[in-house]
Design an enzyme around this catalytic site. Structure first.
Site, PDB file in Angstrom:
ATOM      1  N   ARG A  65     -12.098  56.506 -32.470  1.00  0.00           N
ATOM      2  CA  ARG A  65     -12.465  56.322 -31.063  1.00  0.00           C
ATOM      3  C   ARG A  65     -13.933  55.903 -30.936  1.00  0.00           C
ATOM      4  O   ARG A  65     -14.291  55.143 -30.034  1.00  0.00           O
ATOM      5  CB  ARG A  65     -12.210  57.606 -30.268  1.00  0.00           C
ATOM      6  N   GLU A 103     -14.039  52.391 -31.798  1.00  0.00           N
ATOM      7  CA  GLU A 103     -13.504  51.628 -30.664  1.00  0.00           C
ATOM      8  C   GLU A 103     -14.568  51.433 -29.587  1.00  0.00           C
ATOM      9  O   GLU A 103     -14.637  50.375 -28.950  1.00  0.00           O
ATOM     10  CB  GLU A 103     -12.292  52.351 -30.084  1.00  0.00           C
ATOM     11  N   SER A 162     -33.217  52.476 -32.694  1.00  0.00           N
ATOM     12  CA  SER A 162     -33.270  52.941 -34.085  1.00  0.00           C
ATOM     13  C   SER A 162     -32.157  53.947 -34.384  1.00  0.00           C
ATOM     14  O   SER A 162     -31.845  54.805 -33.550  1.00  0.00           O
ATOM     15  CB  SER A 162     -34.620  53.598 -34.356  1.00  0.00           C
TER      16      SER A 162
END
Lengths: 149, 149, 149, 149, 149, 149, 149, 149, 149, 149
Positions: free
Chosen positions: B90, B93, B116
Site C-alpha cells: 500500500r 501504491e 531528504s
C-alpha cells in the site's frame, strides 16, 4: 478523438505551463485540497461533472476531454517500477529502508491488517526550520483489519 | 562466526518472538523513538556502543553480534523490487499513484530539489475515529535544493 | 531456533504429508473455513493463541513454532512475479485477460474505488456438471470508494 | 487502414465516452452477459458476424473495424506484468496471497489438474450489506485433470 | 525431514546417476510412456500409490519420499524465465519465432480457443535420415474453444 | 518510405483482414506449407523474388514492400518475454513444465547436443476425436551433436 | 551425495586452486583443446568415460563425481542475464554494439540462417603487439541455412 | 527535423533496401573494413566529415542527416537485453555457455584484466568446408590489465 | 503544443547538431559550469527565467519551450536500467565493482550517512599523460549523516 | 574446502568486525591506496603472493584462503541491478541523472571513445567545509578512443 485519459493529462499539463497556473489555484477553484486536485488533474482521480467543468474552463478543454475527466482512469504514475526521478525515488527509498519497520509498528499497534491507500488522505506542508526548511507530510489511512472467516 | 548484519537481525527477530518483547519496550530501553529503534534492530540503522549493548542484553546477543550492530549496514528491506506484502505494498501504491502529485506540489512550494530521506524522521500513531481508527504517519524530511554551479 | 514464519510453514507442510492430514480436517479442528485456515497454515494469516495451539497439536509443533503462528507474517506465496505453476497461472491469466473488464464493470456499478482484498472472503466448491465437474469460486470483497478531500 | 485489434478497442473506448453508453446497455443489445461482452469490446474475445455488426452500429465503426472484431485477438490487458492500477492490483494480490491456498484446496477436492480459464465464466454483482456494499464475483471454470499416458 | 517435492527430485536424480538407470527403464517399470514418467520423476506430475512405490524401490527412496511423490507438486522446471540451456532454449525460440504462426493457423482451423497443455501428450522419437538423424516430436492437445456466455 | 519489415507485416495483416484471405490460400498460391508461408508473411522468414511477387499481388503491396520481403528480418514475435496470449502461453507452459523432460530424453537417445530450430519444420493438423477434436503438431528438427575439439 | 553437476564444478574449482593446476595442463592431460576442456570442467560440456577418469584423477574426485562428468549438464554460466564481471561484460557489449552488424554481414554473405553455436569451436591466443599485447579469438561455427518447406 | 541518430539509421536502412546496395560496396566506397562501416551505418560508430559525405551521397541523405553521422551516437543495437533473433542469440549463447571459460583462459594467459571492446576489431569470413561452409570470425582486442595503485 | 520537457530536449539537441554549437559555448553564454548547463539542456535541471531566455535565443526556441525550461523536469537519462552505451556503462561498472568499497571507505571516514547527489557538483577535465590522456572527474557531494531520533 | 572467492570475502569481513581493524590500516600494511586494497579485500581485485600473505596474517586466513586471494575473481558487488543501499544508490543516481551529460562532455573533449574503468583509479577524501563537510572523489581513467579499421 481522445482514446485515453493520459491524452487529457497531457492537455492539462501543456495548458498549465502555457498559462502559468499554479496547482494551488486550481485546488482553490475546485474547492478541495491541493493534493487531491493535483492527483486528479494528473489522471489519478475521477472528477464529478461540476468539478470537471471547472477544470475544463481553467485549461480550455474540449467537451470530450471534460467527459474523460469523469471516467475512472487506469491509475499509476511511475514510468518504471523503480522511479528514476530523485524526488520520487526518495519516497521509494523510504519504503525500501523503513518498509519492515512500518509493518512491525503498525501490527504492534493494530494487529494484522493494512493502512488503506483508498480511504486515505495526504497533506504536504512547508515546515520552517532554522537549519533549513523541511517538507512535512501527513498521511492518514483507515486501518483495515484482516479477519478470519 | 557472523558474516553479515542480516544474521544479527535474524537473531534479534528470533529472540523477540521467543521472549515476547515489544518494539515499544525496546525503544524505551534505548531512550529513542520506536521508529528509529525498530529500523535499527531490523538492520537499517547503526547503533552506537552504548545502544548496542542495551540491545545485546535485551536479546541475549554475543559480543560479536553486538559489534556488528555498530557497523553501518547494507540497507534495504524489500525482498523484491515491488513488495508482495499487502501492508508494505500500500505504501508502494501511494508512491505509484501520488508520485507525480508529490513531485508537483513539492516543487511548487520549494522549487527544484528533493525531500531528504536521510535527514528524515517518521512518526506512526493511532488516530481514533468513529468510522474506524486510522493510521496517521508524519514524515519530516529536510528540503535539499538543487543549485546551479 | 526459528527466525521466520516460512520455517514454520515448512514444518507444517512436512508434517501434513507425513501424517496424511487433510486441510478440511484442519479447518474443522479450528472451526473456521477451509480457505482461511489453509492460507493461515501456509503462512499468510495470523492465528490467535487458541487457534495456534490447535495447529501446534495437530502438527506436533514446538512452543516456539506456535509463538510464530501468532506473529503477523510477511505475506505473498508466489516464487516468481508471474506464477509458473499451471493451476496458479490460470488465475493470473484471468487477471491478465479480464483485468480491464473487471475494472470497467466494477466502476460502472460502484464508481471509483476498489474491491478490498483485506475485508475479503473466498469460497471454493465443486460444481457437479454432466460435461465435467467445475470449480466454482465465490469471492466477496467490500467495495472501498475513493473520496475527494 | 487498421492494422491491429487494439486500434478498434481505442475506437470503441473513445466512442463510448463521447456517447455516454454503458457496458450493460451494450450487453443487452448483444444479448449476452455484461462480463463477456465487455471483455470482447476491450479486445479479448471474438465476436461473430451478427454480434460484430451490432457493436459496429452502437459505436459507429467502419466496415473494416467490424471485420477486425471477428478476428481472434492477441489477448492480455495488463500494461505491466504486475498491474499498477489499485483495483486490478487487488486481484493480483489475491493470487499472490491466496495462490498456494487455491492450489492446495483444488487439488484436495479434485486431484492434479487445473481450473480452466477458457471454459470459464465470470459474474460480477453488487451485494448489499449494512456494513458497506460488497463486490461479489463468481468464477466458474471446468476442472481439467492431468492424466498419465 | 522432507519439506518439498524438489528434495525428492534431487534424491531421484542423484540415485539415477549413481545407479546408471535409464528413463526408458523407469518408464517400462511403471508401464507408461517415457515422457510422462520422466516428467513425473522430475517433479512435474503426480504418481498414484502403486506407481510411487515402484519408483521408491527403483531409487531406494524412504517412505516419506514415496508419500511426497503422491502429492501434487508446484510445477515449472526452468530456473530462469528464458532458459539458458541451448537444448531447451531452442524450444523457447520455436515459441518466439513461430508463436504468431501457431496462433494464426490454430485459429484458422478451429476458431478462438487454445490447445490444452493439460489434456496433452508428447512423444519424442528418433527419425533416421541420411542427412543426419532428426528429433521428431508429436504434440497432441485437446482444442478448448472460448465460448460466449 | 518503409524502414522495417514490421511495417510490411502490418500491411499484410491489414490487407488480409480487409480482403478476407486465408493463410491456407496464401500457402497454396506460393506452393509451400501453410506453416512456413504464414511465418514468412508474419515477418519471420525470407521470401525469394518469385515468392515475394506472389505475396505482393495477393496483398496489393508496393515494390518497396516486395523488396523488403526478400530481406532477412529481425526475428521474434512475442511482445513480452513471457507471452500473455493464452494460446501462445500454453506453448511456453509446455517448455516450462516439460523442459527438463525433453532435455533428458533427447540426451538419453542422442547424447549431448540439441534439436535444431533452423533445420526444422512444423506441421499443425486437426485430429478428430469423439471426446473433442485435438490439435496435433509434429515438430521435426535435425539433431546437432556437441563434439569435443 | 551429489545432486547436480554444479557441485562437481565446485569440487574441481576448489581442487584446482588448492593444487595450483593450470587449465592448459588439464587440456594436455585430456589431449584436447584448452577451450573445450575448460568449458567441460566448468560444467558446460560432457566428458566421455576415459576423459572423465583423467579429470577424476587430476582433481581427486569420487566415483560419483566422475559419473556426473559423463551426464549432459544444464548449460549456462552467467549468474545474471547481463554479466557483471567486466571481462565477460565486454563480450556482451560486443554482441550489443555489433549485433546488427554481425547479422547484416552474415546474411549478406550466406543468406538467411545462423552461425551454429553447437558445431562450433573457439581458439583464444595471445597476439604480441608493440602497443600492448592483444587477445585474439577465432570463432568458427557452421552456417545453418533456413529453408522453406 | 532530425532529433536522434536512430532516425538517420532508418533513412539509411530504407534507402539500402530501395536501392539494393550491399554493405561491401559501401565499405569499398568509404575505404574501410565492411565490419566497421556497417556498424557505423547502423548507428554505432562516428564518421568523420569526409566519410559522412560519401555515405550521404550513396544514400541520398540531407545535410542535416550527414551532420548527425558525425555526432557520437548512443550505442547498443539489441531491442531486448537477451536478443530474440536466432542469429544474434547464438552469439549471446556463446557468451552464456563459454563466458567462464573465456574468463579463465584469458586470466591464465594474461593475469587480471580484460580484452578491450574499444581498441577492438572484428573480421567475418566464409570458410569453405566440405561438410558445409562455416562462418569464421576473428576478434582482436587489446588486453588491458588491472593494476594496483 | 509541447506536453513534456523531453520534447524541448529534442528541439535543443536537433538545433545543436544543425547549428554546430558546442556545450562549452552554451555554458559560457549562461555563465555557469559546462557540467550543470549541459545537464540542464538535456532536461535534468531547471533554468531560471534569465537562463532560459539565453538558451531560447541560442537554439531558436519558442516562448512555450522557454517556459518549459523553467519547469522542474522528471529526471533520469538512461533508457534502460543498465545502460547499453559503452561510455555510460563504464560508470555503471565503477558503481558495480567499487560500490562496496565506496560504501566502506565513506563510512570509515564519516560514519553512517550518504554523499549527497543533490548538493553535488561534478567537474570533467582532460589530464595530459604521456601514456595516453586521461579523463579526470572530480565529484563533490555534501556528506549527510543519518541521525537517531 | 573453499569453492569461491566470496567465501574468502566473508571470512575477511567477519574477522574485520571481530578484530576491529580499519581499512586504512590494512592499506598501510599492504603499502597501497585504501581504495584498491579495500576493493581487493571485498573480492574485486587480485592480490599477488606477497600481498595475499599480508592479508592472510592480518585476518588469520588459512593457506587455502590465501591461495584464493591470488585467483582473479568474478567481479561485481551489487546484489541487485539497481542498488537498494542509499549510499550506493546515490552513485547510481549520478549515472542516471548525469549519464548523458558525462557522455556529451567526454565526447566534446575527446571524440568517440570511453573513459576506461580498468586503467582507472579512485581517491576518496574528506573536504572540510563550514556548511558541512563534503565527500570529494577523484576518478581518473585513461581515455580509450574508438578507431576505424
Amino acid at each position: 478523438m481522445i482514446s485515453s485519459r493520459e491524452q487529457v493529462t497531457q492537455l492539462i499539463v501543456s495548458a498549465k505551463v502555457a498559462k502559468g497556473i499554479k496547482w494551488a489555484e486550481v485546488a482553490e477553484a475546485v474547492g478541495l485540497s491541493k493534493e487531491w486536485v493535483t492527483a486528479a488533474c494528473l489522471g489519478q482521480m475521477t472528477f464529478n461533472k461540476q468539478q470537471a467543468e471547472i477544470i475544463g474552463k481553467l485549461f480550455d478543454l474540449s467537451d470530450e476531454a471534460v467527459a474523460w475527466l469523469q471516467i475512472v482512469p487506469y491509475k499509476g504514475t511511475l514510468p518504471t517500477a523503480i522511479p528514476t526521478d530523485p524526488l520520487i525515488y526518495r519516497w521509494y527509498e523510504v519504503v525500501s529502508v523503513y518498509g519492515s519497520t512500518i509493518k512491525e509498528l503498525t501490527h504492534e499497534e493494530f494487529g494484522d491488517g493494512i493502512m488503506s491507500a483508498i480511504d486515505f488522505s495526504m497533506d504536504i506542508q512547508r515546515e520552517n526550520n532554522p537549519n533549513g526548511d523541511r517538507v512535512r507530510v501527513v498521511l492518514s489511512g483507515k486501518f483495515l483489519p484482516y479477519k478470519s472467516y
